[in-house]
Design a protein around this motif. Structure first.
Motif, PDB file in Angstrom:
ATOM      1  N   ALA A  69     104.450  62.272  38.328  1.00 29.02           N
ATOM      2  CA  ALA A  69     103.267  62.577  37.511  1.00 29.02           C
ATOM      3  C   ALA A  69     102.034  61.880  38.057  1.00 29.02           C
ATOM      4  O   ALA A  69     100.942  62.468  38.100  1.00 29.02           O
ATOM      5  CB  ALA A  69     103.517  62.177  36.063  1.00 29.02           C
ATOM      6  N   THR A  70     102.175  60.643  38.494  1.00 27.40           N
ATOM      7  CA  THR A  70     101.051  59.912  39.066  1.00 27.40           C
ATOM      8  C   THR A  70     100.566  60.587  40.347  1.00 27.40           C
ATOM      9  O   THR A  70      99.358  60.757  40.549  1.00 27.40           O
ATOM     10  CB  THR A  70     101.441  58.449  39.351  1.00 27.40           C
ATOM     11  OG1 THR A  70     101.828  57.826  38.128  1.00 27.40           O
ATOM     12  CG2 THR A  70     100.296  57.675  39.970  1.00 27.40           C
ATOM     13  N   CYS A  71     101.499  61.001  41.194  1.00 29.24           N
ATOM     14  CA  CYS A  71     101.118  61.686  42.432  1.00 29.24           C
ATOM     15  C   CYS A  71     100.447  63.024  42.138  1.00 29.24           C
ATOM     16  O   CYS A  71      99.438  63.374  42.770  1.00 29.24           O
ATOM     17  CB  CYS A  71     102.341  61.895  43.309  1.00 29.24           C
ATOM     18  SG  CYS A  71     103.024  60.380  43.992  1.00 29.24           S
ATOM     19  N   LEU A  72     100.977  63.772  41.187  1.00 32.43           N
ATOM     20  CA  LEU A  72     100.403  65.064  40.825  1.00 32.43           C
ATOM     21  C   LEU A  72      98.993  64.898  40.246  1.00 32.43           C
ATOM     22  O   LEU A  72      98.065  65.629  40.623  1.00 32.43           O
ATOM     23  CB  LEU A  72     101.303  65.778  39.819  1.00 32.43           C
ATOM     24  CG  LEU A  72     100.867  67.171  39.386  1.00 32.43           C
ATOM     25  CD1 LEU A  72     100.929  68.123  40.570  1.00 32.43           C
ATOM     26  CD2 LEU A  72     101.748  67.663  38.262  1.00 32.43           C
ATOM     27  N   LEU A  73      98.828  63.939  39.361  1.00 36.38           N
ATOM     28  CA  LEU A  73      97.502  63.693  38.795  1.00 36.38           C
ATOM     29  C   LEU A  73      96.517  63.204  39.859  1.00 36.38           C
ATOM     30  O   LEU A  73      95.340  63.577  39.838  1.00 36.38           O
ATOM     31  CB  LEU A  73      97.585  62.695  37.648  1.00 36.38           C
ATOM     32  CG  LEU A  73      98.205  63.242  36.361  1.00 36.38           C
ATOM     33  CD1 LEU A  73      98.525  62.108  35.402  1.00 36.38           C
ATOM     34  CD2 LEU A  73      97.261  64.233  35.708  1.00 36.38           C
ATOM     35  N   SER A  74      96.994  62.379  40.784  1.00 40.48           N
ATOM     36  CA  SER A  74      96.123  61.912  41.873  1.00 40.48           C
ATOM     37  C   SER A  74      95.669  63.086  42.734  1.00 40.48           C
ATOM     38  O   SER A  74      94.498  63.169  43.124  1.00 40.48           O
ATOM     39  CB  SER A  74      96.855  60.891  42.738  1.00 40.48           C
ATOM     40  OG  SER A  74      97.173  59.747  42.005  1.00 40.48           O
ATOM     41  N   ALA A  75      96.588  64.009  43.024  1.00 43.09           N
ATOM     42  CA  ALA A  75      96.232  65.186  43.809  1.00 43.09           C
ATOM     43  C   ALA A  75      95.238  66.066  43.051  1.00 43.09           C
ATOM     44  O   ALA A  75      94.301  66.613  43.653  1.00 43.09           O
ATOM     45  CB  ALA A  75      97.492  65.978  44.156  1.00 43.09           C
ATOM     46  N   TYR A  81      87.438  66.520  43.082  1.00 46.39           N
ATOM     47  CA  TYR A  81      86.314  65.944  43.805  1.00 46.39           C
ATOM     48  C   TYR A  81      85.999  66.749  45.062  1.00 46.39           C
ATOM     49  O   TYR A  81      84.833  66.963  45.398  1.00 46.39           O
ATOM     50  CB  TYR A  81      86.577  64.477  44.157  1.00 46.39           C
ATOM     51  CG  TYR A  81      86.304  63.539  43.013  1.00 46.39           C
ATOM     52  CD1 TYR A  81      85.042  63.454  42.438  1.00 46.39           C
ATOM     53  CD2 TYR A  81      87.302  62.719  42.512  1.00 46.39           C
ATOM     54  CE1 TYR A  81      84.777  62.597  41.393  1.00 46.39           C
ATOM     55  CE2 TYR A  81      87.060  61.851  41.463  1.00 46.39           C
ATOM     56  CZ  TYR A  81      85.798  61.799  40.911  1.00 46.39           C
ATOM     57  OH  TYR A  81      85.537  60.954  39.874  1.00 46.39           O
ATOM     58  N   VAL A  82      87.025  67.195  45.770  1.00 49.38           N
ATOM     59  CA  VAL A  82      86.805  68.016  46.962  1.00 49.38           C
ATOM     60  C   VAL A  82      86.164  69.342  46.570  1.00 49.38           C
ATOM     61  O   VAL A  82      85.222  69.813  47.228  1.00 49.38           O
ATOM     62  CB  VAL A  82      88.135  68.230  47.734  1.00 49.38           C
ATOM     63  CG1 VAL A  82      87.988  69.286  48.804  1.00 49.38           C
ATOM     64  CG2 VAL A  82      88.606  66.914  48.336  1.00 49.38           C
ATOM     65  N   TRP A  83      86.654  69.973  45.505  1.00 51.14           N
ATOM     66  CA  TRP A  83      86.093  71.235  45.041  1.00 51.14           C
ATOM     67  C   TRP A  83      84.610  71.059  44.664  1.00 51.14           C
ATOM     68  O   TRP A  83      83.775  71.898  45.001  1.00 51.14           O
ATOM     69  CB  TRP A  83      86.891  71.758  43.843  1.00 51.14           C
ATOM     70  CG  TRP A  83      86.361  73.034  43.287  1.00 51.14           C
ATOM     71  CD1 TRP A  83      85.595  73.196  42.168  1.00 51.14           C
ATOM     72  CD2 TRP A  83      86.533  74.333  43.843  1.00 51.14           C
ATOM     73  NE1 TRP A  83      85.286  74.504  41.989  1.00 51.14           N
ATOM     74  CE2 TRP A  83      85.862  75.244  42.998  1.00 51.14           C
ATOM     75  CE3 TRP A  83      87.197  74.816  44.959  1.00 51.14           C
ATOM     76  CZ2 TRP A  83      85.816  76.591  43.260  1.00 51.14           C
ATOM     77  CZ3 TRP A  83      87.171  76.179  45.209  1.00 51.14           C
ATOM     78  CH2 TRP A  83      86.490  77.040  44.369  1.00 51.14           C
ATOM     79  N   ASP A  84      84.303  69.972  43.981  1.00 49.72           N
ATOM     80  CA  ASP A  84      82.917  69.703  43.598  1.00 49.72           C
ATOM     81  C   ASP A  84      82.039  69.488  44.833  1.00 49.72           C
ATOM     82  O   ASP A  84      80.903  69.985  44.879  1.00 49.72           O
ATOM     83  CB  ASP A  84      82.870  68.493  42.667  1.00 49.72           C
ATOM     84  CG  ASP A  84      81.503  68.307  42.042  1.00 49.72           C
ATOM     85  OD1 ASP A  84      80.910  69.308  41.589  1.00 49.72           O
ATOM     86  OD2 ASP A  84      81.026  67.149  42.018  1.00 49.72           O
ATOM     87  N   ALA A  85      82.556  68.773  45.817  1.00 52.13           N
ATOM     88  CA  ALA A  85      81.793  68.532  47.044  1.00 52.13           C
ATOM     89  C   ALA A  85      81.566  69.836  47.790  1.00 52.13           C
ATOM     90  O   ALA A  85      80.454  70.070  48.316  1.00 52.13           O
ATOM     91  CB  ALA A  85      82.537  67.529  47.924  1.00 52.13           C
ATOM     92  N   VAL A  86      82.539  70.708  47.853  1.00 53.59           N
ATOM     93  CA  VAL A  86      82.386  71.986  48.537  1.00 53.59           C
ATOM     94  C   VAL A  86      81.361  72.850  47.817  1.00 53.59           C
ATOM     95  O   VAL A  86      80.532  73.516  48.451  1.00 53.59           O
ATOM     96  CB  VAL A  86      83.759  72.695  48.655  1.00 53.59           C
ATOM     97  CG1 VAL A  86      83.583  74.142  49.094  1.00 53.59           C
ATOM     98  CG2 VAL A  86      84.660  71.961  49.628  1.00 53.59           C
ATOM     99  N   LYS A  87      81.396  72.855  46.484  1.00 57.39           N
ATOM    100  CA  LYS A  87      80.425  73.635  45.721  1.00 57.39           C
ATOM    101  C   LYS A  87      79.000  73.152  45.965  1.00 57.39           C
ATOM    102  O   LYS A  87      78.071  73.960  46.066  1.00 57.39           O
ATOM    103  CB  LYS A  87      80.728  73.558  44.224  1.00 57.39           C
ATOM    104  CG  LYS A  87      81.809  74.510  43.799  1.00 57.39           C
ATOM    105  CD  LYS A  87      81.993  74.661  42.312  1.00 57.39           C
ATOM    106  CE  LYS A  87      81.351  73.664  41.419  1.00 57.39           C
ATOM    107  NZ  LYS A  87      81.719  73.800  40.000  1.00 57.39           N
TER     108      LYS A  87
END
Length: 90
Positions: A69-75, A81-87
């Motif tokens: 769950a921690t790994c999934l939430l981190s991803a 953040y990546v999606w926001d940066a691309v937008k």
């Protein structure tokens, strides 16, 4: 309202649970022996080690779930953040 604060709060909660589980498992396994020489006089040591292994066996699935769950939430957080940066770059 943005979803990011909610993701961060959920991530912090799941990570805190993971850390508590890891600390508890470390406390249990602190008394575990790597090697035991068993004879008829040391049956109590065998029972103690069997009890320790049973406790660790009960905790391990929860540790695995919390880690996943921690790994999934981190991803998810990283992806947001990546999606926001691309937008913003487009």
């Amino acid at each position: 309202m943005s979803i990011m604060p909610v993701l961060w709060i959920v991530w912090a909660g799941v990570t805190a649970i993971l850390l508590v589980l890891l600390a508890y498992r470390g406390t249990i396994t602190r008394h575990e022996e790597d090697q035991i020489f068993l004879d008829s006089a040391s049956d109590h040591q065998q029972r103690e080690q069997t009890e320790i292994l049973a406790k660790v066996g009960k905790i391990n699935p929860y540790v695995n779930y919390a880690t996943g769950a921690t790994c999934l939430l981190s991803a998810c957080i990283l992806g947001m953040y990546v999606w926001d940066a691309v937008k913003h770059l487009m």
